[in-house]
Design a protein around this motif. Structure first.
Motif, mmCIF file in Angstrom:
data_model
loop_
_atom_site.group_PDB
_atom_site.id
_atom_site.type_symbol
_atom_site.label_atom_id
_atom_site.label_comp_id
_atom_site.label_asym_id
_atom_site.label_seq_id
_atom_site.Cartn_x
_atom_site.Cartn_y
_atom_site.Cartn_z
ATOM 1 N N LYS A 130 -0.759 8.251 -6.902
ATOM 2 C CA LYS A 130 -1.634 8.152 -5.448
ATOM 3 C C LYS A 130 -1.274 6.776 -4.989
ATOM 4 C CE LYS A 130 -3.535 12.134 -5.760
ATOM 5 N NZ LYS A 130 -3.092 13.217 -4.678
ATOM 6 N N ARG A 131 -1.045 6.838 -3.520
ATOM 7 C CA ARG A 131 -0.990 5.474 -2.785
ATOM 8 C C ARG A 131 -2.627 5.095 -2.409
ATOM 9 N NH1 ARG A 131 3.522 8.252 0.146
ATOM 10 N NH2 ARG A 131 5.409 7.095 -0.016
ATOM 11 N N ASP A 132 -2.206 3.819 -2.318
ATOM 12 C CA ASP A 132 -3.864 3.276 -2.014
ATOM 13 C C ASP A 132 -3.933 3.148 -0.235
ATOM 14 O OD1 ASP A 132 -5.945 1.637 -1.747
ATOM 15 O OD2 ASP A 132 -5.385 -0.044 -2.814
ATOM 16 N N GLU A 136 -6.707 3.769 1.147
ATOM 17 C CA GLU A 136 -7.822 2.954 1.863
ATOM 18 C C GLU A 136 -7.660 1.686 2.266
ATOM 19 O OE1 GLU A 136 -11.198 4.890 2.459
ATOM 20 O OE2 GLU A 136 -9.369 6.142 2.321
ATOM 21 N N ARG A 137 -6.827 0.961 1.273
ATOM 22 C CA ARG A 137 -6.409 -0.453 1.444
ATOM 23 C C ARG A 137 -5.433 -0.355 2.758
ATOM 24 N NH1 ARG A 137 -2.190 -4.282 -2.024
ATOM 25 N NH2 ARG A 137 -2.370 -6.324 -0.696
ATOM 26 N N GLY A 186 4.764 2.237 -4.750
ATOM 27 C CA GLY A 186 3.997 2.615 -5.876
ATOM 28 C C GLY A 186 4.831 3.726 -6.876
ATOM 29 N N LEU A 240 -0.765 10.503 0.655
ATOM 30 C CA LEU A 240 -1.056 10.089 -0.666
ATOM 31 C C LEU A 240 -0.290 10.179 -1.829
ATOM 32 C CD1 LEU A 240 -4.796 10.377 -0.092
ATOM 33 C CD2 LEU A 240 -3.591 8.325 0.250
ATOM 34 N N GLY A 280 0.772 -1.235 0.044
ATOM 35 C CA GLY A 280 -0.150 -0.136 -0.017
ATOM 36 C C GLY A 280 0.943 1.248 -0.077
#
Length: 204
Positions: free
Chosen positions: A86-88, A90-91, A82, A126, A79
């Protein structure tokens, strides 16, 4: 309100929001002033509404991410990593228990922290400006019953398969298992430096 708390002690089994609402209902029956009772009912309504909103706003975790400690740590590193974009968030947030702590700073006299549900949704977290990948190097797990403490050493590079790290550090996860899954209670991390190299036992 101090006289109320002193007069009517809240029993242990009434912990949490549900217990608080039951306690407020009990006070409603005991209080004689109509205005005070109405205020208490209004507070209960706001808390119940806020609780439902928070539950609807909290992301649901993938089963593979939270069924094991391995899954939690793997999902966390995936998460935060990347390509530019944007990073994930929400995960990552789905791994944390509501109210979980993140980004604990112990540099000052009094340690500070941020709540995961706020920090993981900030643009500062993010946004990834360049290829950024955290890869676990080693791990030390101490677990008993529903509790676990994980010390995870990581390396940072421009690709998950690249072991030519530009930086290394250690992340500590405090975990609890409840409701058939693992939750992160808190995390804190520290980058390696010349003054503070990672000891050999955390690199095995």
């Amino acid at each position: 309100m101090d006289w109320i708390i002193n007069t009517y002690t809240i029993p242990r089994e009434l912990n949490g929001l549900r217990g608080f609402l039951l306690f407020m209902g009990f006070l409603f029956l005991k209080l004689t002033k109509k205005e005070t009772a109405m205020k208490l009912l209004f507070i209960c309504f706001l808390l119940l509404t806020f609780s439902r909103t928070q539950a609807q706003d909290y992301p649901e975790a993938k089963l593979d991410d939270v069924s094991t400690i391995d899954g939690v740590v793997k999902a966390y590193y995936e998460g935060v990593s990347g390509h530019p974009g944007k990073r994930d968030g929400e995960r990552i947030l789905s791994l944390f228990i509501p109210g979980g702590k993140i980004k604990i700073n112990a540099d000052g006299n009094i340690p500070t922290h941020q709540l995961a549900e706020y920090y993981l949704r900030t643009e500062g977290f993010l946004t990834i400006s360049s290829d950024f990948f955290e890869r676990e190097i080693s791990r030390d797990t101490q677990a008993f019953g529903y509790m676990a403490n994980v010390i995870s050493t990581y390396g940072i590079s421009d690709a998950m398969e690249n072991e030519n790290y530009t930086a290394r550090g250690v992340t500590v996860f405090e975990l609890v298992k409840t409701g058939g899954r693992w939750w992160i209670l808190s995390t804190m991390w520290q980058r390696e430096s010349e003054e503070n190299p990672i000891p050999p036992h955390l690199l095995d």
